[in-house]
Structure formats: C-alpha cells, structure tokens
Design an enzyme around this catalytic site. Structure first.
Site, PDB file in Angstrom:
ATOM      1  CG  ASP A 247      -2.107   0.945   1.032  1.00 28.33           C
ATOM      2  OD1 ASP A 247      -3.212   0.435   0.720  1.00 28.33           O
ATOM      3  OD2 ASP A 247      -1.950   2.173   1.160  1.00 28.33           O
ATOM      4  CG  ASP A 271       8.788  -0.874   2.184  1.00 24.96           C
ATOM      5  OD1 ASP A 271       9.364  -1.867   1.685  1.00 24.96           O
ATOM      6  OD2 ASP A 271       9.329  -0.124   3.006  1.00 24.96           O
ATOM      7  CG  ASP A 283     -10.410  -2.473  -3.770  1.00 26.22           C
ATOM      8  OD1 ASP A 283     -11.048  -1.643  -4.448  1.00 26.22           O
ATOM      9  OD2 ASP A 283     -10.832  -2.903  -2.678  1.00 26.22           O
ATOM     10  CB  CYS A 336     -16.234   0.207  -3.436  1.00 27.36           C
ATOM     11  SG  CYS A 336     -15.211   1.480  -2.688  1.00 27.36           S
TER      12      CYS A 336
END
Length: 383
Positions: A247, A271, A283, A336
C-alpha cells in the site's frame, strides 16, 4: 437517554458533519464527551445520524431545511410522528418548534438523495436502474460475513455465531457468504470471529474475489491492500499462494498480520514491489459511490474536482501495477464505485495506451444484484 435526548444529540453531531467533519470522527468526539451515554444510546444516536445522512435531501425537504434540527424534524414526519411530541424543550429534548417550523416542508415532494452535480454521471452510468439504485442507497446496508473455508464449514460457522447471539443465513449466490440477520453488534466479540471462522466482508467484493483465477504456487500481489480484505479472501480460498500486500501508505496495513494469523494464512507485507506476479489485484482509491449507504457523509463531501483527482490517481496506479504482471498473468482492477468514469472508461483508456493487455471480463455489482456497488475488470497480459 430518552428518545428526545438522543435526537438532540443527533442534531448536534449532524451540524458538525454538515459543516464538513467526517461522521465517524464527529460521533467519536460526542461519545467521549458524553460519558452518561450507554452502549445502547451510542448505537441509537449513530443510527439516527447515519439515517439522516443517507436520506439528507428527502428529509431536508420534509423538515424544511438542511441542518441537523430540520433533518430530525423531517425524519419524525417521515415516520408519522408529530415533531411537537419530541421537540418540547423539556429536560434534554430539543427546543420546541416555532410556528414556521410547523409549516415548513410538510407537503414537499420526495427527492433523490444524491448531490445534484453527480446526477448526470449517475444516470449515464446506471441507465434505467439509476433511480432504483439511488433509492436503495438510502437504506441501511446489510452486514455480510465470509466463511473461512480453511477453518470452518458454513454449518459450523452458523452454529458458532448462533452460540454468541449472532443470527445469519447462507446466500445461494456464493458459497461461504453469510448475511447477518440479527446481533450484528456482537460479531466482533463472537468466538466465530475471534477464532477466524468468519471475516467481515460485503457480498459484492466476495463475489469479485471468487471470480479471480488462482492456482497453487501463484504469486499474488494485492497492490492497494489497505486492511487486507482481498488478500485474506484469496488466501483463504486457495492454498499454496505466495501473497504480497502493498500500500502507498504502509500504516493502512497494520492490521493485516493479526487478521492473517487469526485466519490461519500467510501474507507478506512489502513496501517495495519486485518481480512478476501471476495475479495483481488493484482495488484502487475511488469515490466510494457503491458504499454510500455505509459511509453516507462521503457522498456529500465529494465534488467534481475530487472525482477528477481520483480518476487521475486510478490511471497512474493502473500504469504502475501493470508492470508487475507476468506474461499470461492477470490484472484485476477493482473499485467500490458505480460510476463509468472510474470503471469502464478507466479500463478503456488503459487499454488504448497499453496493447500488452486484453479485457477478459467485467462485472458491475449493485444493491439490485448483490449488495454494495462494486466493479471488477479482469485483464490478461499477452504472453
């Protein structure tokens, strides 16, 4: 707290949220300052706040204005309760209604509970289902669980949940998906959850994860891992995977080790991404328009500039993470969101500038067909 005192507290919190503060932060601030409020009171006030935010426009029309007080007046009227019976000014109840408040908004027609600027995007994206989906977004979202097949069967999970007062039912659209029907606030303390038999995850992303190609030995990269929900779902579905979670903000992944240990799976945090993967899951950050009934304050904070910034970020992420897909491997782009700007148009733009990939399938789930709004485009890199 009396029902009237709960409404007075909801008014205070709503005014803060409507001034631009996040709902969760505002609720936490009120809770810390209100030691007299029990768990039932906190839950009831939270429900009032979120219900008002989900249906802000229609309740404002009924109440005669868009502030916390008039949203609560609108909610009472919508429930066929005379606001004068609650707004008495006595004890901890809200101040009594003025003559003007008694006559404002009573005969106002229903409206769509979305920001006006987004309606053209919404309707172009969803066509004939646009207004129906908008109405469903004004309702409370169901709670879903995913059964961890590594540790439990559906029957065992249902029995363990019931032992702790959580009632759920299996859904025939996806094996292992459970819809909670009562006791949702007991889930986090239940043995089924603490022992890793079930995990909280909405039906739509469960269905998306179930649609991804996997085989033992695959290297899998969850590129925008966040709390690790997708990585966990994949690890629990297929054994023998080598899963890396990444992330841009490593702090978002801090809960993954504990969640993975509870589920009995292995997920490596990284990382620095290197090498090639048979599956890359992205996502990406998005408007969250598919989850607005869960975080309804977000739809009122979003504006067109924010949407433009998000689509630019999505494009950059697609270009970056596609470099890690092995020949003949797959790239799963997820949002989403229900908006074409973040979904099909984003994919079309990516394919127009990158001829190494082909679109294999795409799917948009909505509250009509599943639960949250969720988009999946599955791409394959050419051998």
């Amino acid at each position: 707290m009396t029902p009237a005192a709960r409404i007075a507290s909801a008014i205070e919190i709503l005014d803060r949220v409507l001034a631009g503060h996040p709902a969760e932060q505002s609720l936490l601030r009120w809770s810390r300052a209100s030691r007299f409020a029990g768990s039932g009171d906190r839950a009831a006030v939270r429900d009032l706040v979120f219900e008002a935010l989900r249906r802000r426009n229609s309740l404002a029309a009924l109440g005669g204005g868009c502030d916390g007080r008039r949203l609560m007046i609108g909610m009472l009227r919508d429930g066929d309760t005379d606001p004068d019976t609650v707004f008495t000014g006595m004890g901890h109840a809200p101040a009594a209604l003025s003559d003007a408040e008694r006559h404002q908004g009573v005969d106002s027609p229903p409206v769509i509970d979305l920001p006006e600027w987004i309606l053209p995007f919404w309707r172009e994206s969803l066509g004939e289902e646009a207004d129906r989906i908008a109405a469903l977004m004004g309702q409370r979202a169901p709670v879903w669980l995913r059964v961890n097949g590594r540790k439990s069967s559906v029957e065992q999970a249902l029995a363990a949940l019931a032992d702790d007062g959580v009632e759920a039912k299996a859904d025939d659209r996806l094996e292992g998906a459970l819809q909670v029907t009562s006791g949702e606030r007991r889930i986090a303390r239940s043995g089924a959850y603490l022992e890793g038999l079930v995990e909280l995850q909405d039906l739509s992303p469960q269905m998306a994860c179930a649609a991804l190609p996997l085989k033992s030995g695959d290297r899998v990269l969850d590129y925008c891992a966040g709390g690790g929900g997708k990585a966990l779902a994949l690890a629990c579905r297929q054994g023998g995977l080598k899963i890396d979670a990444h992330d841009a903000d490593p702090g978002r992944m801090q809960d993954i080790p504990a969640r993975a240990a509870r589920a009995g799976v292995s997920i490596r945090l990284t990382d620095r991404v290197a090498g090639k993967y048979q599956l890359v899951v992205a996502d990406v950050p998005c408007s969250g328009s598919g989850t607005w009934r869960r975080s309804p304050d977000a739809k009122w904070r979003l504006d067109e500039k924010n949407l433009d910034n998000l689509t630019a970020t999505q494009s950059q992420i697609l270009d970056s993470c596609s470099k890690f897909v092995a020949p003949a491997g797959h790239l799963a782009y997820m949002t989403c969101s229900l908006l074409d700007e973040e979904n099909d148009r984003q994919i079309a733009a990516f394919l127009s500038r990158n001829d190494r990939f082909s679109l294999i399938s795409r799917q948009l789930w909505t509250p009509v067909t599943a639960s949250d709004g969720f988009f999946l485009a599955l791409l394959q890199r050419n051998p």
